[in-house]
Design a protein around this motif. Sequence first.
Motif, mmCIF file in Angstrom:
data_model
loop_
_atom_site.group_PDB
_atom_site.id
_atom_site.type_symbol
_atom_site.label_atom_id
_atom_site.label_comp_id
_atom_site.label_asym_id
_atom_site.label_seq_id
_atom_site.Cartn_x
_atom_site.Cartn_y
_atom_site.Cartn_z
ATOM 1 N N GLU A 155 -7.565 1.375 3.688
ATOM 2 C CA GLU A 155 -7.046 0.021 3.865
ATOM 3 C C GLU A 155 -5.792 0.037 4.725
ATOM 4 O O GLU A 155 -5.556 -0.890 5.522
ATOM 5 C CB GLU A 155 -6.748 -0.602 2.498
ATOM 6 N N ARG A 156 -5.005 1.077 4.574
ATOM 7 C CA ARG A 156 -3.765 1.190 5.354
ATOM 8 C C ARG A 156 -4.076 1.225 6.859
ATOM 9 O O ARG A 156 -3.366 0.605 7.671
ATOM 10 C CB ARG A 156 -3.008 2.447 4.947
ATOM 11 N N LYS A 157 -5.103 1.939 7.232
ATOM 12 C CA LYS A 157 -5.500 1.997 8.636
ATOM 13 C C LYS A 157 -5.889 0.618 9.151
ATOM 14 O O LYS A 157 -5.594 0.279 10.309
ATOM 15 C CB LYS A 157 -6.658 2.984 8.802
ATOM 16 N N GLY A 185 13.868 3.804 1.822
ATOM 17 C CA GLY A 185 13.082 4.410 0.749
ATOM 18 C C GLY A 185 11.856 3.625 0.350
ATOM 19 O O GLY A 185 11.497 3.581 -0.826
ATOM 20 N N GLY A 186 11.210 2.980 1.320
ATOM 21 C CA GLY A 186 9.976 2.253 1.049
ATOM 22 C C GLY A 186 10.116 0.748 1.067
ATOM 23 O O GLY A 186 9.144 0.039 1.333
ATOM 24 N N ALA A 206 -9.248 9.280 -5.593
ATOM 25 C CA ALA A 206 -10.164 8.256 -5.067
ATOM 26 C C ALA A 206 -9.386 7.000 -4.689
ATOM 27 O O ALA A 206 -9.650 6.377 -3.651
ATOM 28 C CB ALA A 206 -11.238 7.939 -6.100
ATOM 29 N N ARG A 207 -8.426 6.618 -5.539
ATOM 30 C CA ARG A 207 -7.601 5.447 -5.245
ATOM 31 C C ARG A 207 -6.764 5.691 -3.992
ATOM 32 O O ARG A 207 -6.636 4.792 -3.143
ATOM 33 C CB ARG A 207 -6.688 5.145 -6.443
ATOM 34 N N ALA A 208 -6.226 6.876 -3.861
ATOM 35 C CA ALA A 208 -5.416 7.217 -2.688
ATOM 36 C C ALA A 208 -6.253 7.155 -1.416
ATOM 37 O O ALA A 208 -5.790 6.656 -0.376
ATOM 38 C CB ALA A 208 -4.799 8.599 -2.861
ATOM 39 N N ARG A 209 -7.482 7.635 -1.462
ATOM 40 C CA ARG A 209 -8.357 7.572 -0.288
ATOM 41 C C ARG A 209 -8.689 6.125 0.080
ATOM 42 O O ARG A 209 -8.718 5.767 1.272
ATOM 43 C CB ARG A 209 -9.639 8.372 -0.549
ATOM 44 N N ILE A 269 0.836 -1.210 0.000
ATOM 45 C CA ILE A 269 0.000 0.000 0.000
ATOM 46 C C ILE A 269 0.866 1.254 0.000
ATOM 47 O O ILE A 269 0.640 2.190 -0.786
ATOM 48 C CB ILE A 269 -0.933 -0.001 1.224
ATOM 49 N N ASP A 270 1.865 1.277 0.864
ATOM 50 C CA ASP A 270 2.712 2.470 0.974
ATOM 51 C C ASP A 270 3.511 2.718 -0.302
ATOM 52 O O ASP A 270 3.714 3.865 -0.712
ATOM 53 C CB ASP A 270 3.657 2.342 2.172
#
Length: 239
Positions: free
Chosen positions: A165-167, A189-190, A157-160, A13-14
Amino acid sequence: MNDYEALLRLQDIDLELMRLSKTLKAMPQQRKIAAIDAAKRKVAGELTKIVGQRKDTEMEIADCEQEHEHLMQKADEVKAAAQAPDADYRQASNIEAQLTHLAKKMEKIEYEHGQKVESLKRLGKAESNARDLDAKLDEERAAQEEAFKRDTADLMARARALDGERKQMLAALDEDTIKRYDAAFKRFGGLAVERLQGNVPSICRVKLQPSLFNDLKKADAITECPYCHRLLVTQEVAD
């Protein structure tokens, strides 16, 4: 969902959020908005300077007019003294010299006053132009922001959705794992989490010695790579 599955999904996700952020920053509207903001800062600086000069000039004009009024009053006083019944030739000659001196000073002030009035007109026009330009830049910025929102609606919208989901993934992890993940995410770096493929970590690709491999098999589902110190999910557990 198990904690190691949540951890792997959290990294996915990140990483996608990072890609989305780069895409959004690369949008042409963002570059135009940045250019507009830079132009507005420049206009604001120029406007501050112009307004300061305009106010100074207005004060100088007021001083000229006050001094001119004072000289006119002084000239009237001198003229009144010249008309006095007891004024003799010597006094008349002195009065004439005073009037000549006052006339020269008034002429100089009148010239300076005219110059300052012209300068004030130029400054007023420059101030008006600067304010008009600032208003146009505001309009253009609003138009670019609207275009940005319209063109990036799907991305936002995808980012939201990913943020929601990240939460959920974070809720499945303990505080210590989250802290270790955040630190590794910033450091690498991810690429904070790797999986064990056979006896080789998937990112650093350093083959584990048999003793280390056996230790990892006995470790928790989420451990740490002994070589690169990323979080490590063992292949056996992940599968």
